[in-house]
Design an enzyme around this catalytic site. Structure first.
Site, PDB file in Angstrom:
ATOM      1  N   ASN A 261     119.727  25.310 -97.467  1.00 49.81           N
ATOM      2  CA  ASN A 261     120.109  25.391 -96.053  1.00 49.81           C
ATOM      3  C   ASN A 261     121.344  26.249 -95.807  1.00 49.81           C
ATOM      4  O   ASN A 261     121.941  26.183 -94.737  1.00 49.81           O
ATOM      5  CB  ASN A 261     120.307  23.986 -95.481  1.00 49.81           C
TER       6      ASN A 261
ATOM      7  N   VAL B   7     124.905  28.308 -92.118  1.00 48.14           N
ATOM      8  CA  VAL B   7     124.396  26.972 -92.414  1.00 48.14           C
ATOM      9  C   VAL B   7     123.297  26.623 -91.418  1.00 48.14           C
ATOM     10  O   VAL B   7     123.477  26.768 -90.212  1.00 48.14           O
ATOM     11  CB  VAL B   7     125.529  25.922 -92.315  1.00 48.14           C
ATOM     12  N   CYS B   8     122.162  26.156 -91.930  1.00 46.19           N
ATOM     13  CA  CYS B   8     121.076  25.674 -91.078  1.00 46.19           C
ATOM     14  C   CYS B   8     121.189  24.162 -91.008  1.00 46.19           C
ATOM     15  O   CYS B   8     120.855  23.462 -91.958  1.00 46.19           O
ATOM     16  CB  CYS B   8     119.720  26.084 -91.659  1.00 46.19           C
ATOM     17  N   LEU B   9     121.703  23.682 -89.885  1.00 47.16           N
ATOM     18  CA  LEU B   9     121.922  22.258 -89.691  1.00 47.16           C
ATOM     19  C   LEU B   9     121.744  21.963 -88.215  1.00 47.16           C
ATOM     20  O   LEU B   9     122.378  22.613 -87.374  1.00 47.16           O
ATOM     21  CB  LEU B   9     123.331  21.877 -90.165  1.00 47.16           C
TER      22      LEU B   9
END
Length: 171
Positions: free
Chosen positions: A84, A92-94
């Site tokens: 992620n 950041v993939c959140l």
């Protein structure tokens, strides 16, 4: 009040709360830029029982003029191998840094969510396809070994600050 002033006011309040806390977070060290309260640096201690254990990861935090109505932009400065986290840019993939953000959260809560992501990667929405494919394919040995190698090579040279509270720098 302009959005930029509202964002700066909110961040100063967050900084005051961090300084006042009697039990600082032992895994997150936040440092506002001395010249711009909208820019922060975070140091995150790699979670134990993960390939990131023992590492200290530096992140850049950019709170835009519409913060806290919009989430901060957070990127890893320290290279990290994680499904992620974009391998080159550190993005950041959140979900809470995108559509699930709430103004009730702050910079520290966002960093806490990133620590949780390091402990529990989401291989179904990878920014790093190699890491995501290893996990989805069930090859945890390859993932953990590669993530550990990147931690040793990139995150083991920063010393944890001697005090566990945020510095006295203010913007």
């Amino acid at each position: 009040m302009s959005l930029n002033l509202a964002a700066a006011k909110r961040l100063r309040k967050e900084l005051q709360n961090l300084k006042r806390t009697k039990e600082p977070d032992p895994d997150i060290y936040l440092i506002p830029d001395g010249n711009n309260i909208l820019q922060w640096t975070a140091l995150l201690r790699g979670p134990s029982d993960t390939p990131y254990s023992g590492g200290v990861f530096q992140l850049a935090i950019d709170c835009g003029a519409d913060y806290p109505l919009a989430p901060p932009s957070i990127t890893f400065v320290t290279r990290v191998f994680h499904p992620n986290v974009h391998f080159r840019t550190g993005d950041v993939c959140l979900d809470i840094l995108k559509k699930e953000w709430s103004p009730a959260w702050g910079v520290q809560a966002a960093c806490r969510a990133i620590l949780a992501l390091l402990s529990d990667p989401d291989a179904d929405s990878p920014l790093n396809c190699d890491a995501g494919n290893m996990i989805r394919g069930g090859d945890m040995l390859a993932y953990n070994t590669t993530a550990r190698m990147f931690t040793v090579e990139n995150a083991m040279f920063l010393a944890w600050p001697s005090t566990a509270t945020t510095t006295d720098k203010e913007g």
